[in-house]
Design an enzyme around this catalytic site. Structure first.
Site, PDB file in Angstrom:
ATOM      1  N   CYS B  87      -4.219 -11.184  44.618  1.00 48.57           N
ATOM      2  CA  CYS B  87      -4.209 -10.709  45.759  1.00 48.57           C
ATOM      3  C   CYS B  87      -5.140 -10.043  46.257  1.00 48.57           C
ATOM      4  O   CYS B  87      -6.476 -10.141  45.928  1.00 48.57           O
ATOM      5  CB  CYS B  87      -2.783 -10.129  46.351  1.00 48.57           C
ATOM      6  SG  CYS B  87      -2.789  -9.840  48.130  1.00 48.57           S
ATOM      7  N   ARG B 121      -1.642 -13.130  59.630  1.00 44.71           N
ATOM      8  CA  ARG B 121      -1.355 -12.891  58.263  1.00 44.71           C
ATOM      9  C   ARG B 121      -0.490 -13.791  57.507  1.00 44.71           C
ATOM     10  O   ARG B 121       0.523 -14.323  58.057  1.00 44.71           O
ATOM     11  CB  ARG B 121      -0.657 -11.385  58.211  1.00 44.71           C
ATOM     12  CG  ARG B 121      -0.702 -10.639  56.937  1.00 44.71           C
ATOM     13  CD  ARG B 121      -0.217  -9.374  57.016  1.00 44.71           C
ATOM     14  NE  ARG B 121       0.124  -8.461  55.768  1.00 44.71           N
ATOM     15  CZ  ARG B 121      -0.681  -8.062  55.102  1.00 44.71           C
ATOM     16  NH1 ARG B 121      -1.997  -7.818  55.642  1.00 44.71           N
ATOM     17  NH2 ARG B 121      -0.478  -7.516  53.889  1.00 44.71           N
ATOM     18  N   HIS B 181       2.226 -13.176  44.504  1.00 46.43           N
ATOM     19  CA  HIS B 181       3.064 -11.952  43.974  1.00 46.43           C
ATOM     20  C   HIS B 181       4.492 -12.682  43.514  1.00 46.43           C
ATOM     21  O   HIS B 181       4.448 -13.946  43.540  1.00 46.43           O
ATOM     22  CB  HIS B 181       3.611 -11.023  45.129  1.00 46.43           C
ATOM     23  CG  HIS B 181       2.253 -10.238  45.652  1.00 46.43           C
ATOM     24  ND1 HIS B 181       1.507  -9.627  45.149  1.00 46.43           N
ATOM     25  CD2 HIS B 181       1.826 -10.336  46.989  1.00 46.43           C
ATOM     26  CE1 HIS B 181       0.441  -9.270  45.737  1.00 46.43           C
ATOM     27  NE2 HIS B 181       0.705  -9.752  47.187  1.00 46.43           N
TER      28      HIS B 181
END
Lengths: 385, 229
Positions: B87, B121, B181
């Site tokens: 990330c 997002r 993640h």
């Protein structure tokens, strides 16, 4: 309307009425707050418990949003349904600015700020900035001086009553919210940055050896709700009331009998066992809950990832689970395999409970630590065995 | 074997510290000795066989990048240390990335990856095909990353966004980059073992654990099909 909401199975019934009210008048909170004394409570963890402590300790004729509906609709519903002259409202962190502007509260209690539900809420530093703007020149703020993000958020307010209470969780305040340089922490909760941002020097109250210290006066805390975290909540509540002129010793006495808050810490008989329900929703809250576990209790944990929980359970890895060392943990909930994997990698022995019907038979009390929707499901199940 | 978790206080917002935990547990289960060290901002920067960079917010990401530049992090990786960059970590070692609105910030230029701000997002479950298998995880980022010439993606996006909706991450000698993640190594035991195997330079004995059940369940959940393993 609320009966309708309950019948539809949409929660405890306060939200639907609030929506309808808001459709009629978006300034409803302002109108409904007029002529009443109000305390607002916000922060990542401890809102519901601290609000309940405030209601008890403030005295009779104190109402609020007891069902935990803590956004605008919930506030409207509480203000409509509850005519009490004094109101304590818990406020979702994202809604603080709005209600502070409308409700003219006598006190605004700011507990702590840490990561929570990152998939749907703002990142925590962004939230602190929103508070900072919303609290500019606001009076009556009572804030946790040991939490750098809370101080950053509250320092724009007028005459803040700072309270020194321990903050275990520091992972969201490693770097300065003003300049991003590293913050340094001292042994007694003090902290500061090279740029000059530091824990406020003045304070009205602190937690010392389990008691509330108000300058010359020391008030012992006798609580049935467990753990350091609840002593912190009590100190925040009693300090806020002290700023309003409520006698702290009388107020502390009214907290003695509080043994559960909306199911939190409540013990239920279930299938021949006794199960104590504990809510923990995020890394900081979980760490506190696990530290407060009774040594003899069997530990069950239930983790879901509904929208209200946050869809991403990777926060389990941000949680300090060292307090579980040497125990066997029974893992339940939709994300029981995530939980079991996380604990296994930490060297903790696990059993996966694939169904509530597969709960282990055994002796002694169970402490069941669950996140939001898992807590709700278990509470319903335990109340109707 | 030395594993270093780099600046967890800045690049550890989404549980990425769990990658080190998974690596260490799976290594020790095969009698491979491993030490895990967290590197904090003020610490002397240590040597390691594998560095782990995780996700973080804008301000901390910028600070981490400045510190990594000061300690010559890119050279350590060029000289043979390996890197898993997740990330924000993936963005940091690229050419430049977007922070706080649309300002661009120079990265460490270890790989020719460029990250700009993207909307909306990217938040949600993600699955990526790497070779014949799937990686599953959760993504939460506002970046859109494009890869310069010669830099291969890690894999092809099956569901979710990754770099750009088509591919995720990158793969260069000794470097793995991904938006996943989960933490990614905890949820994908096969990939954790693949990285471990490359570090020790030999194949690993199979290892059963509850993580296999988790992986199979996540693959079913995210893709609606059985695990491709």
């Amino acid at each position: 309307m609320n009966t309708l909401s309950r019948r539809l199975g949409r929660g405890e019934g306060s939200v639907v009425g609030g929506w309808v009210g808001l459709a009629i008048d978006p300034q409803l909170v302002r109108a409904l707050s007029r002529g009443r004394e109000m305390i607002l409570v916000s922060g990542t963890n401890g809102k519901t418990t601290t609000a309940e402590m405030l209601r008890r300790a403030w005295g009779d004729d104190t109402g609020g949003n007891r069902t935990g509906s803590n956004m605008t609709q919930g506030h409207v519903a509480a203000l409509v349904n509850d005519p009490s002259p004094r109101m304590v409202l818990e406020v979702d962190e994202g809604y603080l600015g709005e209600i502070v502007a409308q409700a003219q509260p006598r006190a605004v209690v700011l507990l702590n700020l840490s990561r929570d539900q990152l998939d749907r809420a703002a990142e925590v530093r962004h939230l602190a900035l929103k508070w900072r703007e919303a609290l500019r020149d606001v009076r009556g703020v009572v804030a946790n001086a040991n939490d750098p993000l809370v101080v950053y958020a509250a320092e724009t307010a007028r005459d803040v009553a700072w309270v020194r209470v321990p903050v275990e969780w520091r992972k969201d305040a490693a770097s300065c919210p003003h300049c991003t340089r590293p913050l340094s922490y001292g042994p007694s909760g003090d902290w500061g940055c090279e740029c000059g941002f530091a824990r406020p020097a003045s304070f009205v109250a602190e937690l010392i050896d389990g008691s509330l210290s108000l300058g010359e006066l020391t008030v012992p805390l006798e609580l049935k709700v467990p753990g350091e975290v609840n002593r912190v909540n009590a100190v925040m509540a009693l300090s806020a009331l002290h700023t309003l002129g409520v006698d702290p010793e009388n107020a502390a006495r009214r907290l003695r009998d509080l043994d559960s808050v909306a199911g939190r810490y409540q013990t239920y008989p279930w299938r021949g066992r006794s199960v104590r329900l504990i809510l923990a929703k995020n890394p900081a809250g979980f760490g506190e809950a696990l530290r407060a576990l009774e040594p003899g209790d069997e530990v069950w944990m239930a983790i879901n990832s509904q929208i209200a929980d946050g869809r991403d359970p990777s926060w389990l890895y941000d949680t300090d689970v060292s307090a579980l060392a040497g125990r066997v943990v029974h893992c339940a909930g939709e994300r029981r395999l995530d939980l079991a994997t996380r604990l296994t990698y930490e060297g903790i022995e696990v059993r996966v409970m694939d169904q509530p019907s597969s709960t282990p038979v055994g002796e002694g009390r169970v402490s069941l630590v669950a996140n939001y929707t898992a807590f709700r499901e278990w509470r319903q199940m335990l109340e109707r065995p | 074997m030395k594993v270093a978790v780099v600046f967890p206080e800045l690049l550890g917002t989404y549980g990425d510290g769990g990658n080190a935990l998974a690596l260490a547990w799976r290594a020790r289960a095969r009698q491979i000795s491993v030490s895990v060290q967290e590197v904090h901002l003020g610490d002397e920067f240590p040597d390691a066989d594998l560095y782990l960079l995780g996700g973080g917010e804008d301000g901390p990401q910028r600070l981490a990048t400045e510190r990594l530049r000061e300690v010559g992090f890119a050279d350590r990786v060029r000289e043979g240390a390996r890197l898993l960059a997740v990330c924000a970590g993936l963005q940091v070692v690229g050419r430049h990335f977007a922070v706080e609105g649309d300002d661009t910030f120079p990265g460490l230029d270890l790989v020719p990856a460029v990250t700009v701000r993207g909307t909306p997002r990217a938040v949600g479950d993600i699955a990526v095909r790497v070779g014949s298998r799937l990686l599953v995880g959760f993504e939460n980022h506002g970046g859109r990353t494009s890869l310069g010439e010669g830099l291969s993606p890690l894999g092809e996006v099956v569901s979710g966004t990754g770099n750009d909706g088509r591919v995720d991450g990158y793969r260069a000698p000794g470097i793995w980059g991904t938006y996943l993640h989960g933490p990614v190594l905890a949820q994908n035991p096969w990939w954790c073992d693949e990285i471990l195997s490359e570090l020790v330079g030999e194949p690993l004995a199979p290892l059963e654990s509850v993580a296999d059940r988790l992986y199979a369940a996540r693959v079913r959940e995210v893709t609606g099909r059985e695990s491709a393993s």
